[in-house]
Design a protein around this motif. Structure first.
Motif, mmCIF file in Angstrom:
data_model
loop_
_atom_site.group_PDB
_atom_site.id
_atom_site.type_symbol
_atom_site.label_atom_id
_atom_site.label_comp_id
_atom_site.label_asym_id
_atom_site.label_seq_id
_atom_site.Cartn_x
_atom_site.Cartn_y
_atom_site.Cartn_z
ATOM 1 N N LEU A 132 -0.512 68.227 -7.021
ATOM 2 C CA LEU A 132 -0.238 69.617 -7.388
ATOM 3 C C LEU A 132 0.958 70.197 -6.639
ATOM 4 O O LEU A 132 1.833 70.818 -7.235
ATOM 5 C CB LEU A 132 -1.467 70.485 -7.106
ATOM 6 N N SER A 133 0.987 69.977 -5.333
ATOM 7 C CA SER A 133 2.022 70.612 -4.509
ATOM 8 C C SER A 133 3.423 70.148 -4.855
ATOM 9 O O SER A 133 4.390 70.879 -4.674
ATOM 10 C CB SER A 133 1.740 70.355 -3.027
ATOM 11 N N SER A 134 3.526 68.894 -5.344
ATOM 12 C CA SER A 134 4.855 68.358 -5.647
ATOM 13 C C SER A 134 5.329 68.727 -7.056
ATOM 14 O O SER A 134 6.457 68.439 -7.435
ATOM 15 C CB SER A 134 4.856 66.828 -5.506
ATOM 16 N N MET A 135 4.453 69.376 -7.829
ATOM 17 C CA MET A 135 4.838 69.769 -9.183
ATOM 18 C C MET A 135 5.818 70.941 -9.130
ATOM 19 O O MET A 135 5.773 71.764 -8.221
ATOM 20 C CB MET A 135 3.609 70.207 -9.990
ATOM 21 N N SER A 136 6.688 71.007 -10.141
ATOM 22 C CA SER A 136 7.617 72.134 -10.230
ATOM 23 C C SER A 136 6.861 73.381 -10.670
ATOM 24 O O SER A 136 5.722 73.307 -11.138
ATOM 25 C CB SER A 136 8.727 71.822 -11.235
ATOM 26 N N GLU A 137 7.524 74.539 -10.550
ATOM 27 C CA GLU A 137 6.905 75.794 -10.970
ATOM 28 C C GLU A 137 6.522 75.729 -12.450
ATOM 29 O O GLU A 137 5.420 76.139 -12.837
ATOM 30 C CB GLU A 137 7.885 76.937 -10.726
ATOM 31 N N LYS A 138 7.406 75.187 -13.283
ATOM 32 C CA LYS A 138 7.141 75.087 -14.722
ATOM 33 C C LYS A 138 5.948 74.178 -15.017
ATOM 34 O O LYS A 138 5.154 74.452 -15.915
ATOM 35 C CB LYS A 138 8.382 74.573 -15.459
ATOM 36 N N GLN A 139 5.821 73.094 -14.265
ATOM 37 C CA GLN A 139 4.696 72.166 -14.464
ATOM 38 C C GLN A 139 3.371 72.820 -14.103
ATOM 39 O O GLN A 139 2.367 72.639 -14.800
ATOM 40 C CB GLN A 139 4.915 70.902 -13.622
ATOM 41 N N VAL A 140 3.372 73.581 -13.005
ATOM 42 C CA VAL A 140 2.145 74.270 -12.578
ATOM 43 C C VAL A 140 1.745 75.324 -13.612
ATOM 44 O O VAL A 140 0.570 75.429 -13.986
ATOM 45 C CB VAL A 140 2.332 74.928 -11.184
ATOM 46 N N ILE A 141 2.723 76.084 -14.084
ATOM 47 C CA ILE A 141 2.443 77.118 -15.094
ATOM 48 C C ILE A 141 1.901 76.474 -16.371
ATOM 49 O O ILE A 141 0.935 76.973 -16.960
ATOM 50 C CB ILE A 141 3.716 77.942 -15.394
ATOM 51 N N LYS A 142 2.498 75.359 -16.790
ATOM 52 C CA LYS A 142 2.038 74.656 -17.997
ATOM 53 C C LYS A 142 0.607 74.165 -17.825
ATOM 54 O O LYS A 142 -0.220 74.245 -18.737
ATOM 55 C CB LYS A 142 2.970 73.481 -18.301
ATOM 56 N N LEU A 143 0.305 73.661 -16.631
ATOM 57 C CA LEU A 143 -1.038 73.157 -16.323
ATOM 58 C C LEU A 143 -2.071 74.279 -16.396
ATOM 59 O O LEU A 143 -3.100 74.159 -17.076
ATOM 60 C CB LEU A 143 -1.030 72.543 -14.919
ATOM 61 N N VAL A 144 -1.793 75.380 -15.715
ATOM 62 C CA VAL A 144 -2.718 76.518 -15.698
ATOM 63 C C VAL A 144 -2.829 77.110 -17.097
ATOM 64 O O VAL A 144 -3.913 77.531 -17.525
ATOM 65 C CB VAL A 144 -2.256 77.588 -14.678
ATOM 66 N N ASN A 145 -1.719 77.128 -17.814
ATOM 67 C CA ASN A 145 -1.708 77.632 -19.185
ATOM 68 C C ASN A 145 -2.694 76.858 -20.052
ATOM 69 O O ASN A 145 -3.446 77.441 -20.844
ATOM 70 C CB ASN A 145 -0.296 77.517 -19.763
ATOM 71 N N GLY A 146 -2.696 75.527 -19.905
ATOM 72 C CA GLY A 146 -3.612 74.685 -20.669
ATOM 73 C C GLY A 146 -5.066 74.957 -20.326
ATOM 74 O O GLY A 146 -5.931 75.005 -21.210
ATOM 75 N N ILE A 147 -5.356 75.143 -19.036
ATOM 76 C CA ILE A 147 -6.724 75.426 -18.595
ATOM 77 C C ILE A 147 -7.199 76.762 -19.163
ATOM 78 O O ILE A 147 -8.331 76.878 -19.648
ATOM 79 C CB ILE A 147 -6.812 75.434 -17.047
ATOM 80 N N ILE A 148 -6.320 77.761 -19.135
ATOM 81 C CA ILE A 148 -6.684 79.084 -19.653
ATOM 82 C C ILE A 148 -6.909 79.037 -21.159
ATOM 83 O O ILE A 148 -7.857 79.624 -21.680
ATOM 84 C CB ILE A 148 -5.608 80.126 -19.288
ATOM 85 N N ASP A 149 -6.032 78.331 -21.869
ATOM 86 C CA ASP A 149 -6.186 78.196 -23.330
ATOM 87 C C ASP A 149 -7.552 77.636 -23.685
ATOM 88 O O ASP A 149 -8.245 78.145 -24.566
ATOM 89 C CB ASP A 149 -5.089 77.298 -23.908
ATOM 90 N N LYS A 150 -7.944 76.576 -22.995
ATOM 91 C CA LYS A 150 -9.248 75.946 -23.265
ATOM 92 C C LYS A 150 -10.396 76.856 -22.845
ATOM 93 O O LYS A 150 -11.470 76.822 -23.444
ATOM 94 C CB LYS A 150 -9.341 74.611 -22.511
#
Length: 247
Positions: A132-150
């Motif tokens: 997680l920590s090494s992910m870019s800001e865009k990758q983290v946002i995309k990840l959280v976005n997917g969790i929220i969508d579901k």
């Protein structure tokens, strides 16, 4: 004589033109106008709008700005916020400070929070929360976005709670500002999200937001840097708590 008359008329016209501007400026400095503007931005879940009337976001407020970065999070909490209503019970003003007691009726997103935690566990099992920590800001946002969508599946918006919060306003240069966003107020903004996380996963706002120096976003810092860290720590907090398996 004609010159004097023309001068007087010019001054009268100038006063008429400037008077509305002076009234607007005076109105912008009034407590009631600042309150109304702040609560309007709250109902729209507009972090940047609210930020004009907030001096210090405090610990819980970091969650507000972090999830505002995520398109699905912004949309979800905006829908919750639009159903929020409030009533000002009392205002105690003394000098440049004012304590405003407000009763809120707001959405309680228990089912969404439960789904959010479960989906975070599913993402963990799939290895999507590794590094997680090494992910870019865009990758983290995309990840959280997917969790929220579901997590929005079967989410109900008709569960409400009431909470009375005393908000300290202080007089700033151009308006009155919230001195510090308390955890109670941040919870109203986010439909009880933090409180529900605490109940579900022994979630700690302090551990999610990190060191005390990171609680308040300096005005000079680039928007997004601190918020990304908060999102990562929220996921790590859930990610780090393994579900207990029954024997």
């Amino acid at each position: 004589m004609k010159k004097i008359h023309a001068l007087v008329m010019s001054l009268i016209m100038l006063f008429i033109v400037l008077a509305p501007a002076q009234n607007v400026e005076a109105a912008g400095k009034s407590l009631k106008v600042s309150e109304k503007a702040f609560f309007k931005e709250m109902k729209e879940f507009d972090y940047k709008g609210m930020n004009r009337y907030v001096k210090d976001w405090g610990e819980g407020g970091q969650l507000v700005s972090a999830f505002y970065m995520v398109p699905s999070g912004k949309k979800y909490f905006a829908k919750c916020a639009s159903k929020m209503s409030y009533r000002i019970i009392s205002t105690k003003k003394k000098g440049n400070k004012a304590d405003v007691k407000v009763k809120f009726r707001y959405v309680n997103c228990e089912d969404f929070t439960f789904n959010f935690c479960m989906n975070a566990f599913y993402y963990m099992a799939d290895g999507k929360l590794d590094n997680l920590s090494s992910m870019s800001e865009k990758q983290v946002i995309k990840l959280v976005n997917g969790i929220i969508d579901k997590s929005q599946k079967d989410t109900k918006f008709n569960r409400f709670k009431t909470k009375t919060v005393t908000i300290r306003f202080v007089k700033a240069k151009n308006c009155w500002k919230v001195q510090k966003v308390s955890d109670k107020l941040a919870d109203v903004m986010m439909a009880n999200f933090a409180s529900n996380l605490q109940n579900l996963a022994t979630f700690s706002i302090s551990s999610a937001c990190g060191e005390k120096s990171a609680y308040v976003i300096p005005e000079t810092s680039e928007y997004g840097t601190v918020q990304k860290k908060v999102l990562v720590k929220v996921l790590k907090n859930i990610y780090g708590r393994k579900p207990e398996l029954s024997a």
